[in-house]
Design a protein around this motif. Structure first.
Motif, PDB file in Angstrom:
ATOM      1  N   TYR A   1       0.724  -0.991   0.116  1.00  0.00           N
ATOM      2  CA  TYR A   1       0.034  -0.081  -0.046  1.00  0.00           C
ATOM      3  C   TYR A   1       0.811   1.252  -0.012  1.00  0.00           C
ATOM      4  CZ  TYR A   1      -4.041  -2.774   0.997  1.00  0.00           C
ATOM      5  OH  TYR A   1      -5.027  -3.931   0.756  1.00  0.00           O
ATOM      6  N   ALA A   2       2.126   1.287   0.805  1.00  0.00           N
ATOM      7  CA  ALA A   2       2.931   2.372   0.739  1.00  0.00           C
ATOM      8  C   ALA A   2       3.426   2.608  -0.559  1.00  0.00           C
ATOM      9  CB  ALA A   2       4.009   2.084   1.652  1.00  0.00           C
ATOM     10  N   ARG A   3       3.719   1.575  -1.587  1.00  0.00           N
ATOM     11  CA  ARG A   3       4.221   1.870  -3.054  1.00  0.00           C
ATOM     12  C   ARG A   3       3.012   2.762  -3.597  1.00  0.00           C
ATOM     13  NH1 ARG A   3       6.127  -3.395  -2.725  1.00  0.00           N
ATOM     14  NH2 ARG A   3       4.448  -3.953  -4.312  1.00  0.00           N
ATOM     15  N   GLN A   4       1.871   2.591  -3.309  1.00  0.00           N
ATOM     16  CA  GLN A   4       0.638   3.296  -3.965  1.00  0.00           C
ATOM     17  C   GLN A   4       0.668   4.746  -3.192  1.00  0.00           C
ATOM     18  OE1 GLN A   4      -2.585   0.468  -5.050  1.00  0.00           O
ATOM     19  NE2 GLN A   4      -1.281  -1.052  -4.172  1.00  0.00           N
ATOM     20  N   GLY A   5       1.363   5.142  -2.242  1.00  0.00           N
ATOM     21  CA  GLY A   5       0.857   6.237  -1.521  1.00  0.00           C
ATOM     22  C   GLY A   5       0.247   5.944  -0.353  1.00  0.00           C
ATOM     23  N   ILE A   6      -0.255   5.093  -0.016  1.00  0.00           N
ATOM     24  CA  ILE A   6      -1.189   4.869   1.047  1.00  0.00           C
ATOM     25  C   ILE A   6      -0.643   4.292   2.254  1.00  0.00           C
ATOM     26  CG2 ILE A   6      -3.453   3.584   2.019  1.00  0.00           C
ATOM     27  CD1 ILE A   6      -3.927   3.138  -1.234  1.00  0.00           C
ATOM     28  N   GLN A   7      -0.399   5.210   3.502  1.00  0.00           N
ATOM     29  CA  GLN A   7       0.148   4.843   4.530  1.00  0.00           C
ATOM     30  C   GLN A   7      -0.892   3.988   5.544  1.00  0.00           C
ATOM     31  OE1 GLN A   7       3.482   5.345   4.985  1.00  0.00           O
ATOM     32  NE2 GLN A   7       3.226   6.083   2.779  1.00  0.00           N
TER      33      GLN A   7
END
Length: 259
Positions: free
Chosen positions: A32-38
């Motif tokens: 999810y972090a790679r998609q900008g979602i923390q």
């Protein structure tokens, strides 16, 4: 999730990824972090825990169906479990209890429930089956299941039904690796049992029973003395002798399908 933003679809994605695709929460968090979602893995764990709570009535309903089934299948397999503080994993076990009679003319829904246990001892099988009303339990030859045949239950002890595939694969492997004519002959004779089953797959229990009693019973009656004769003529320490003894030791369970 009170005060939360996730949809049911996102929570479903998280728990399927965790339990179906074996993606730990920390790996999902990185995805999810790679998609900008923390998303912290503790948050994902909280969602999964809440989802499991709401799914429990479904699991209970499935367990109720299984508890009413006359015949069950049970097996166990290893599951690596995090062991905090040691920097490594330890061995746990998933135990599966299943019922699926679609191939035998049954009308009930196919169901499998998984239970986790820290070990493989038969006491776990006994605990998971508490309250079940079935009579026949299809298992492999793991000795941990033997304790189930001594349980005092209103329905009587479990009757273990052993699997011809487990016996057959031993002779298939021997025939492939050693070209043993005895192993090849065993595979051919077991194949005649499979051929009978192929003719009645999907038919009613009465039709299958009649075919087994007419065609399979004579095959079984000839197979056991044949095994005993081969055993008397080969080295007692050979792999072939070990495999034949395996079959004879579980003969009662292997032949229970005839009735």
């Amino acid at each position: 999730v009170p005060g939360g933003l996730p949809t049911e679809a996102l929570i479903a994605q998280v728990i399927v990824a965790k339990f179906g695709d074996h993606l730990p929460f920390y790996r999902q968090a990185e995805i999810y972090a790679r998609q900008g979602i923390q998303l912290d893995r503790a948050t994902l764990g909280n969602w999964a825990g809440r989802a499991c709570f709401h799914l429990k009535p479904i699991a209970d309903q499935m367990r109720g169906h299984l508890a009413a089934a006359e015949r069950l299948f049970m097996d166990e397999t290893t599951a690596p479990v995090l062991d905090p503080g040691r920097g490594k994993v330890k061995k746990g076990f998933f135990w599966a209890i299943a019922s699926d009679d679609r191939g035998h003319g049954g009308q009930g829904p196919p169901i499998v429930l998984f239970h986790y246990a820290p070990g493989r001892g038969g006491e776990h099988a006994e605990r998971f089956l508490q309250g079940f009303g079935g009579q026949f339990l299809q298992v492999d030859a793991y000795e941990g299941y033997d304790r189930l045949t001594r349980l005092e239950r209103p329905q009587g002890p479990w009757l273990l039904v052993h699997c011809w595939s487990h016996l057959r694969r031993r002779f298939v492997k021997l025939a492939r690796n050693t070209k043993s004519p005895i192993a090849e002959a065993a595979v051919r004779q077991i194949a005649t049992l499979y051929a009978v089953e192929a003719t009645v797959r999907g038919m009613t229990p009465q039709a299958r029973l009649a075919a087994r009693q007419q065609y399979s019973t004579p095959i079984i009656a000839a197979l056991k003395p044949w095994f005993e004769k081969q055993l008397s003529m080969i080295s007692s320490g050979s792999k072939l002798a070990e495999d034949i003894r395996y079959g004879l030791a579980h003969w009662e369970g292997l032949t229970r399908f005839l009735g």
